[in-house]
Enzyme design. Structure first.
Site, PDB file in Angstrom:
ATOM      1  N   ASP A  58      23.027 -47.461  43.292  1.00  0.00           N
ATOM      2  CA  ASP A  58      21.869 -47.628  42.423  1.00  0.00           C
ATOM      3  C   ASP A  58      22.251 -47.240  40.999  1.00  0.00           C
ATOM      4  OD1 ASP A  58      18.709 -47.926  42.446  1.00  0.00           O
ATOM      5  OD2 ASP A  58      19.200 -46.238  41.140  1.00  0.00           O
ATOM      6  N   GLU A  73      18.115 -53.132  40.842  1.00  0.00           N
ATOM      7  CA  GLU A  73      19.371 -52.559  40.353  1.00  0.00           C
ATOM      8  C   GLU A  73      20.166 -51.900  41.474  1.00  0.00           C
ATOM      9  OE1 GLU A  73      16.159 -49.395  39.620  1.00  0.00           O
ATOM     10  OE2 GLU A  73      16.344 -51.567  39.566  1.00  0.00           O
TER      11      GLU A  73
END
Length: 387
Positions: free
Chosen positions: A262, A305
Site C-alpha cells: 500500500d 493504491e
C-alpha cells in the site's frame, strides 16, 4: 479438354478484390488503431480492383493503359500489401525501397513497350518484382508471425505465391514465350499463373483477416486481464494466476508467498497535487515494481493504491527480504518524485493445503494493517496460516 477463359479469370480477380476491400475496410474502421497495417491492405486491395480491369482491356485500350499503367498498379498494390504486413508485425515500413522497385519496374516495362517491344522481358520484370514483395512478406511472417494457425496459413500462401511468380519469371527468362500473349490459353504456365493470381488475391486477403482477427482476440484478452493505468494484472487475473500456481504446488510441491503493498498517505497526493499527479505516481511505481521483482512473479493492482504480488516458489524468508528491498527502493524512488511518500507491505505465505488465495490474502491484509498501525513505511508478516 476444358480450357480456362483467362480474360474471365482476370475479371473475376477484380470482383474478388472489390469484395475483400469491403471486408478489410470494415476491419479498418472497427478494429483498434493499435492493430497496424490494415489501411495499407485496404489501399492495396482497392488498387487491385482497378489493375485487373486494365489488363482485361488488353488489345482494346492503348498500351500505356492496358500494359504500363496496369502493371504499375499491380506492383503498387503488392507493395502496399508488403508495407501493411511490415507495419502489422511492427517492422519499419520500407517505403523507399518499395517505391524504387515499383518505379524501376514500371519504367522498364515502359521501355519494353515503346523502346524495344518484348513481352518476355515485361513478364520477367514484373514477376521478379512481385517475387521480391511476396518473398519479403513470407520471410517476415516466418520470422515474426509465431506458430499459430493463422500466421502459418498466411506465410504458406505467401510462400506459394512467391514460388508461382518466380516460376513464371524463370519460364519467360529461360524457356521463352515464343510469341505468346497475356491471354494465351495454350500456355499452361500462364494459365496457372493467372489462375493462382485470382485465387491468391482472395486467399491472401482472407489470411490477413485471420491474422488481424487473432491479434484482436489477443489484445482483448490482454485488456480483460490488465489494469489500464498501470499495465499490471487486474484483480481477476491475479486470482487466475494464483489458482494456476496453487495447482502447480499441489502437483509438484514447493512454496509460495505474496506481498500486499500500500502506498502510504496516497490520498494526500490526490488532494494536494491532483489526480493526474496521483496517476503518474501509480504508473511510475508500477514500472519500478516490475523492474525490481524476480522473474516468475505476478504483480497486479489490487485496488486503488494497493498492489498484490504473487511469488511462486518463494520461501517466507525470501519474501521478507524482497519486501524490505522494495520498501527501501521505494523510499529512495519517491524521495526524488514526491516528498514523504513511502510504502507499507504485508507478507504472508500460502499453505500447501489451501485451494484458494483468499486465506493468504486475508493474512497479508492483516499484516499490512499491522504495518500501517505501527507507523507505516514498514514490512510486517503473518507467519502461520492458522493466524
Amino acid at each position: 479438354m476444358l480450357q480456362l477463359d483467362l480474360k474471365t479469370t482476370v475479371f473475376l480477380a477484380s470482383i474478388m478484390s472489390a469484395l475483400m476491400s469491403v471486408v478489410l475496410l470494415s476491419a479498418y474502421h472497427s478494429f483498434p488503431r493499435s492493430i497496424r497495417g490494415i489501411g495499407q491492405w485496404v489501399a492495396g486491395s482497392l488498387v487491385l480492383v482497378v489493375a485487373p480491369m486494365l489488363f482485361w482491356l488488353r488489345d482494346i485500350a492503348p498500351a500505356w493503359i492496358s500494359i504500363v499503367l496496369a502493371n504499375g498498379l499491380l506492383l503498387a498494390a503488392v507493395a502496399l500489401w508488403t508495407l501493411g504486413t511490415q507495419a502489422f508485425y511492427g517492422r519499419p515500413p520500407a517505403r523507399r525501397p518499395a517505391a524504387i522497385v515499383v518505379v524501376a519496374a514500371t519504367l522498364a516495362v515502359t521501355w519494353f513497350v515503346y523502346g524495344r517491344e518484348s513481352y518476355e522481358a515485361r513478364v520477367t520484370i514484373v514477376t521478379f518484382a512481385m517475387g521480391i514483395f511476396f518473398g519479403a512478406q513470407a520471410l517476415l511472417v516466418l520470422r515474426h508471425g509465431g506458430r499459430d494457425f493463422s500466421a502459418r496459413f498466411f506465410g504458406f500462401l505467401l510462400a506459394v505465391q512467391t514460388l508461382v511468380v518466380l516460376a513464371r519469371g524463370m519460364a519467360s527468362l529461360f524457356a521463352g514465350l515464343g510469341g505468346q500473349t497475356l491471354f494465351a490459353a495454350n500456355d499452361v504456365i500462364q494459365t496457372v499463373y493467372l489462375g493462382s493470381y485470382t485465387l491468391m488475391d482472395l486467399g491472401l486477403s482472407v489470411a490477413f483477416m485471420l491474422v488481424i482477427t487473432r491479434r484482436l482476440h489477443v489484445e482483448l484478452d490482454i485488456l480483460s486481464r490488465t489494469d489500464p493505468l498501470t499495465q499490471l494484472l487486474n484483480r481477476r487475473a491475479l486470482y487466475d494466476a494464483g489458482q494456476r500456481e496453487l495447482a502447480h504446488m499441489a502437483e509438484h510441491g514447493g512454496e509460495m508467498a505474496l506481498l500486499l503493498i500500500d502506498l502510504d498517505h496516497f490520498k494526500h497526493i490526490n488532494d494536494s497535487l491532483g489526480h493526474a499527479e496521483g496517476d503518474r505516481v501509480l504508473t511510475a511505481f508500477s514500472a519500478m515494481l516490475k523492474r525490481e521483482l524476480p522473474a516468475g512473479a505476478h504483480p497486479g493492482r489490487f485496488g486503488g493504491e494497493e498492489f498484490l504480488v504473487l511469488l511462486p516458489r518463494t520461501t517466507m524468508a525470501a519474501a521478507l527480504a524482497l519486501a524490505e528491498r522494495l520498501r527501501a527502493t521505494s523510499s529512495r524512488f519517491f524521495g526524488r518524485q514526491v516528498a514523504d511518500l513511502t510504502i507499507s507491505i504485508g507478507v504472508a505465505s500460502v499453505d500447501k493445503a489451501e485451494h484458494r488465495l483468499d486465506g493468504a490474502v486475508r493474512r497479508a491484509d492483516l499484516a499490512l494493517y499491522r504495518a500501517k498501525s505501527a507507523g507505516r513505511n514498514r514490512v510486517e508478516a503473518v507467519m502461520e496460516a492458522a493466524a
